[in-house]
Design an enzyme around this catalytic site. Structure first.
Site, mmCIF file in Angstrom:
data_model
loop_
_atom_site.group_PDB
_atom_site.id
_atom_site.type_symbol
_atom_site.label_atom_id
_atom_site.label_comp_id
_atom_site.label_asym_id
_atom_site.label_seq_id
_atom_site.Cartn_x
_atom_site.Cartn_y
_atom_site.Cartn_z
ATOM 1 N N MET A 10 -1.027 1.971 1.448
ATOM 2 C CA MET A 10 -0.339 1.690 0.178
ATOM 3 C C MET A 10 0.754 0.637 0.373
ATOM 4 O O MET A 10 1.929 0.933 0.261
ATOM 5 C CB MET A 10 0.255 2.988 -0.385
ATOM 6 C CG MET A 10 -0.792 4.068 -0.642
ATOM 7 S SD MET A 10 -0.058 5.680 -0.988
ATOM 8 C CE MET A 10 0.551 6.156 0.632
ATOM 9 N N GLN A 52 -0.075 5.324 -10.569
ATOM 10 C CA GLN A 52 1.272 4.796 -10.765
ATOM 11 C C GLN A 52 1.383 4.133 -12.140
ATOM 12 O O GLN A 52 2.324 4.400 -12.898
ATOM 13 C CB GLN A 52 1.598 3.769 -9.679
ATOM 14 C CG GLN A 52 1.722 4.322 -8.282
ATOM 15 C CD GLN A 52 1.913 3.218 -7.253
ATOM 16 O OE1 GLN A 52 1.627 2.039 -7.513
ATOM 17 N NE2 GLN A 52 2.413 3.576 -6.092
ATOM 18 N N THR A 83 5.317 3.667 2.650
ATOM 19 C CA THR A 83 5.567 2.999 1.378
ATOM 20 C C THR A 83 6.877 3.533 0.828
ATOM 21 O O THR A 83 7.218 4.696 1.067
ATOM 22 C CB THR A 83 4.439 3.277 0.365
ATOM 23 O OG1 THR A 83 4.895 3.006 -0.966
ATOM 24 C CG2 THR A 83 3.967 4.706 0.408
ATOM 25 N N ASN A 84 7.609 2.685 0.115
ATOM 26 C CA ASN A 84 8.830 3.151 -0.564
ATOM 27 C C ASN A 84 8.505 3.861 -1.875
ATOM 28 O O ASN A 84 8.986 4.962 -2.135
ATOM 29 C CB ASN A 84 9.761 1.968 -0.854
ATOM 30 C CG ASN A 84 10.482 1.447 0.368
ATOM 31 O OD1 ASN A 84 11.543 1.923 0.726
ATOM 32 N ND2 ASN A 84 9.888 0.454 1.016
ATOM 33 N N THR A 85 7.676 3.233 -2.702
ATOM 34 C CA THR A 85 7.425 3.741 -4.048
ATOM 35 C C THR A 85 6.911 5.174 -4.050
ATOM 36 O O THR A 85 7.338 5.997 -4.861
ATOM 37 C CB THR A 85 6.424 2.825 -4.778
ATOM 38 O OG1 THR A 85 6.995 1.523 -4.916
ATOM 39 C CG2 THR A 85 6.080 3.375 -6.150
ATOM 40 N N CYS A 194 10.481 -2.635 -0.612
ATOM 41 C CA CYS A 194 9.036 -2.452 -0.698
ATOM 42 C C CYS A 194 8.498 -2.860 0.657
ATOM 43 O O CYS A 194 8.936 -3.877 1.221
ATOM 44 C CB CYS A 194 8.446 -3.315 -1.804
ATOM 45 S SG CYS A 194 6.647 -3.318 -1.821
ATOM 46 N N THR A 195 7.573 -2.113 1.197
ATOM 47 C CA THR A 195 7.143 -2.376 2.570
ATOM 48 C C THR A 195 6.402 -3.698 2.714
ATOM 49 O O THR A 195 6.177 -4.159 3.834
ATOM 50 C CB THR A 195 6.262 -1.220 3.096
ATOM 51 O OG1 THR A 195 5.183 -0.976 2.185
ATOM 52 C CG2 THR A 195 7.085 0.048 3.245
ATOM 53 N N GLU A 196 6.049 -4.330 1.580
ATOM 54 C CA GLU A 196 5.397 -5.645 1.653
ATOM 55 C C GLU A 196 6.385 -6.809 1.632
ATOM 56 O O GLU A 196 5.998 -7.936 1.968
ATOM 57 C CB GLU A 196 4.403 -5.826 0.490
ATOM 58 C CG GLU A 196 3.096 -5.094 0.644
ATOM 59 C CD GLU A 196 3.211 -3.610 0.331
ATOM 60 O OE1 GLU A 196 2.425 -2.823 0.884
ATOM 61 O OE2 GLU A 196 4.108 -3.241 -0.448
#
Length: 227
Positions: A10, A52, A83-85, A194-196
C-alpha cells in the site's frame, strides 16, 4: 533477533523501500551478512484504495486485521503497517492480534521532536492531512502539524495515487511539491507523511529538516527486532 511482520502493498513501491531499508539498517547495526528477520503480507492495493475512496474504513480495517493475524500465525512478534494512511485502522489491527503494533505516528513524532521541531508541514494523502487520526497522534506527543491549502492537498493526493504509487516519478510534480513547502509559513520542519513522498523528494531538496516517516518507522522496527 525478533521477527517483524510487515503489512505491505500500500503501495508496493514504498513496501520495496521498507524491505530494503530494514535489511540495510540491520546489516549496519550487526555487520557482516546479517539481515532482517521478516514475514511480509502484501495486499492487493486496488480494493483497499477503493475502500478508502468509498469511506469504507471498517472494511479496510477488517482486511488489514486479517493480514495481521496471518502474520502473527507465521511467527511475527510485532506488526509494522507499511503506510501512513492505513494507520487510521490501527485499532482494528491491534484488536485482532496479541502482538504490538509499532505505530508510524509515534515514530514520526519522536523524530520531529528529536530534530528540534514542533510545527512540521505534513505532506501526505488527503486522508492523512485532513482527518484527525494521524494529526492527533502527533499532537499527543507535542507536535502540531500544518498542512497545505485545499488545492495543494488535492494535487498532492493525485501525485501520490496517480503517479508515485504506480512507480512514476515526475520532475514537474517534484517542483510542485517543493513549491508547497516553500509557501508553508510557520513550518519548522517537513514530514514526508506518506510512504511514497520519499520516492519524490529527499533532504537534499529541502532546506527545512525533513522527517521521512518511512525511514523513522524502519528504525523503530529495527529497534524492536534487536532489543
Amino acid at each position: 533477533m525478533r521477527t517483524l511482520g510487515l503489512i505491505g502493498g500500500m503501495s508496493a513501491e514504498s513496501t520495496t523501500t521498507y524491505y530494503q531499508a530494514l535489511n540495510r539498517r540491520v546489516r549496519e547495526r550487526l555487520g557482516g551478512l546479517h539481515s532482517a528477520q521478516l514475514v511480509l503480507w502484501s495486499v492487493d492495493f486496488a480494493p483497499i484504495a477503493q475502500m478508502q475512496a468509498d469511506g469504507d474504513w471498517d472494511g479496510a480495517g477488517a482486511a488489514l486485521a486479517e493480514a495481521a493475524t496471518r502474520l502473527e500465525g507465521a511467527g511475527a512478534e510485532a506488526i509494522l503497517v507499511c503506510t501512513n494512511t492505513m494507520h487510521k485502522v490501527a485499532p482494528a489491527i491491534e484488536a485482532a492480534t496479541g502482538v504490538p503494533l509499532i505505530h508510524i505516528g509515534d515514530a514520526t513524532a519522536l523524530a520531529v521532536r528529536a530534530r528540534g521541531g514542533a510545527r512540521p508541514l505534513l505532506l501526505a494523502t488527503r486522508f492523512t492531512m485532513e482527518q484527525d487520526f494521524y494529526k492527533d497522534r502527533l499532537r499527543a506527543r507535542g507536535v502540531e502539524a500544518l498542512v497545505p491549502d485545499q488545492a495543494d492537498r488535492d494535487r498532492l493526493h493525485a501525485i501520490i495515487y496517480d503517479e508515485l504509487c504506480q512507480g512514476m516519478v515526475e520532475s514537474r510534480s517534484k517542483r510542485e511539491v517543493l513549491a508547497m513547502i516553500a509557501k508553508a509559513a510557520g513550518a519548522d520542519s517537513v514530514i514526508f507523511g506518506c510512504t511514497e513522498v520519499g520516492l519524490l523528494l529527499s533532504q537534499a531538496d529541502v532546506e527545512l529538516p525533513v522527517i521521512d516517516s518511512t525511514l523513522v518507522h524502519v528504525e523503530a522496527g529495527v529497534d524492536f527486532m534487536l532489543s
